[in-house]
Scaffold this active site. Structure first.
Site, PDB file in Angstrom:
ATOM      1  N   ASN A   1      -9.768   4.364   2.542  1.00 36.11           N
ATOM      2  CA  ASN A   1      -8.950   5.315   1.607  1.00 36.11           C
ATOM      3  C   ASN A   1      -9.606   5.858   0.425  1.00 36.11           C
ATOM      4  O   ASN A   1      -9.516   7.119   0.066  1.00 36.11           O
ATOM      5  CB  ASN A   1      -7.939   4.314   0.977  1.00 36.11           C
ATOM      6  CG  ASN A   1      -6.613   4.299   1.880  1.00 36.11           C
ATOM      7  OD1 ASN A   1      -5.881   5.198   1.892  1.00 36.11           O
ATOM      8  ND2 ASN A   1      -6.778   3.114   2.601  1.00 36.11           N
TER       9      ASN A   1
ATOM     10  N   HIS B   1      -0.148  -0.430  -1.561  1.00 36.10           N
ATOM     11  CA  HIS B   1       0.269  -1.609  -0.857  1.00 36.10           C
ATOM     12  C   HIS B   1       0.591  -1.236   0.752  1.00 36.10           C
ATOM     13  O   HIS B   1       1.439  -0.457   0.586  1.00 36.10           O
ATOM     14  CB  HIS B   1       1.356  -2.433  -1.629  1.00 36.10           C
ATOM     15  CG  HIS B   1       1.572  -3.841  -0.585  1.00 36.10           C
ATOM     16  ND1 HIS B   1       0.698  -4.747  -1.106  1.00 36.10           N
ATOM     17  CD2 HIS B   1       2.473  -4.057   0.031  1.00 36.10           C
ATOM     18  CE1 HIS B   1       1.199  -5.727  -0.287  1.00 36.10           C
ATOM     19  NE2 HIS B   1       2.125  -5.546   0.619  1.00 36.10           N
TER      20      HIS B   1
HETATM   21  C1  GRF Z   1      -5.253  -0.379   2.863  1.00 34.85           C
HETATM   22  O1  GRF Z   1      -4.268  -0.710   4.036  1.00 34.85           O
HETATM   23  C2  GRF Z   1      -4.437  -0.567   1.551  1.00 34.85           C
HETATM   24  O2  GRF Z   1      -3.148  -0.275   1.802  1.00 34.85           O
HETATM   25  C3  GRF Z   1      -4.540  -2.205   1.133  1.00 34.85           C
HETATM   26  O3  GRF Z   1      -5.978  -2.236   2.010  1.00 34.85           O
HETATM   27  C4  GRF Z   1      -6.216  -1.440   2.872  1.00 34.85           C
HETATM   28  C5  GRF Z   1      -7.680  -1.028   2.528  1.00 34.85           C
HETATM   29  O4  GRF Z   1      -8.178  -0.199   3.551  1.00 34.85           O
HETATM   30  N1  GRF Z   1      -4.362  -2.352  -0.323  1.00 34.85           N
HETATM   31  P1  GRF Z   1      -9.394   0.780   3.306  1.00 34.85           P
HETATM   32  O5  GRF Z   1     -10.614  -0.207   2.855  1.00 34.85           O
HETATM   33  O6  GRF Z   1      -9.205   1.679   2.435  1.00 34.85           O
HETATM   34  O7  GRF Z   1      -9.638   1.050   4.657  1.00 34.85           O
END
Ligand code: GRF
Length: 193
Positions: free
Chosen positions: A19, A108
């Site tokens: 992300n 979340h």
């Molecule tokens: C995501 O699904 C976010 O919603 C949660 O942790 C995950 C992180 O994924 N809080 P990434 O590290 O961004 O791949």
């Protein structure tokens, strides 16, 4: 003064950082918004490699810095307009929450208030959705307060859960929603400031 109109984003992440990468890539097309720092507590976090390859400064902090306010001091030298949490597992200290009202945002991977709270992260969230028999899951983007997953909700988006789903397949669906919506929601919040 051109600099006065620039908005700064910093990140906290503990894991893979997909992300964080997606958000950095989104804002790279906008001169007035900069992604200034990636903070992590986890030296094995994939987000460190991503920050390096994207040429975004990163900082691996120790828990003591977090608790004794030296990290808060570091943030105050940057003056971020948004502090974005993406897969960050520690609770944000009260002093940082108090210093940045309405500027700390988390995502979340479920539809809060269900499947949230302490210990609810990663596949535990998706397994909880499966165990509950819910027909939908999704994402919740929310402000961060002093309690896990309890700050006011800014945005939610849902996706169907089918009988064939596993925690892994749900994680994939949820990530697609995250990639689509998290940058857009953050962008709107910056425009509204
Ligand atoms: C995501 O699904 C976010 O919603 C949660 O942790 C995950 C992180 O994924 N809080 P990434 O590290 O961004 O791949």
């Amino acid at each position: 003064m051109r600099n006065k109109t620039i908005k700064k984003i910093i990140f906290f992440a503990s894991g893979s950082g997909s992300n964080v990468q997606n958000i950095i890539e989104h804002f790279s097309a906008f001169d007035q918004i900069t992604t200034d720092l990636v903070l992590t507590n986890n030296q094995k976090a994939g987000v460190l490699d991503r920050a390096k390859s994207l040429n975004v400064p990163f900082y691996l902090f120790k828990k003591e810095e977090y608790l004794d306010d030296s990290l808060l001091n570091k943030l105050q030298t940057i003056k971020p307009d948004l502090i974005v949490l993406a897969g960050f597992l520690l609770k944000i200290p009260k002093s940082i929450v108090a210093a940045y009202p309405d500027k700390i945002i988390n995502i979340h991977p479920a539809l809060l208030p269900k499947h949230g709270g302490k210990g609810m992260y990663g596949d535990r969230v998706h397994q909880s959705v499966l165990d509950s028999g819910d027909s939908q899951t999704g994402i919740t983007i929310h402000y961060v307060n002093e309690n896990y997953d309890e700050g006011s909700i800014i945005f939610q988006s849902a996706v169907e859960v089918s009988k064939a789903d596993t925690a892994e397949s749900i994680a994939n669906k949820v990530h697609q929603l995250e990639y689509k919506h998290y940058p857009e929601v953050l962008h709107q919040l910056l425009k509204d400031q």
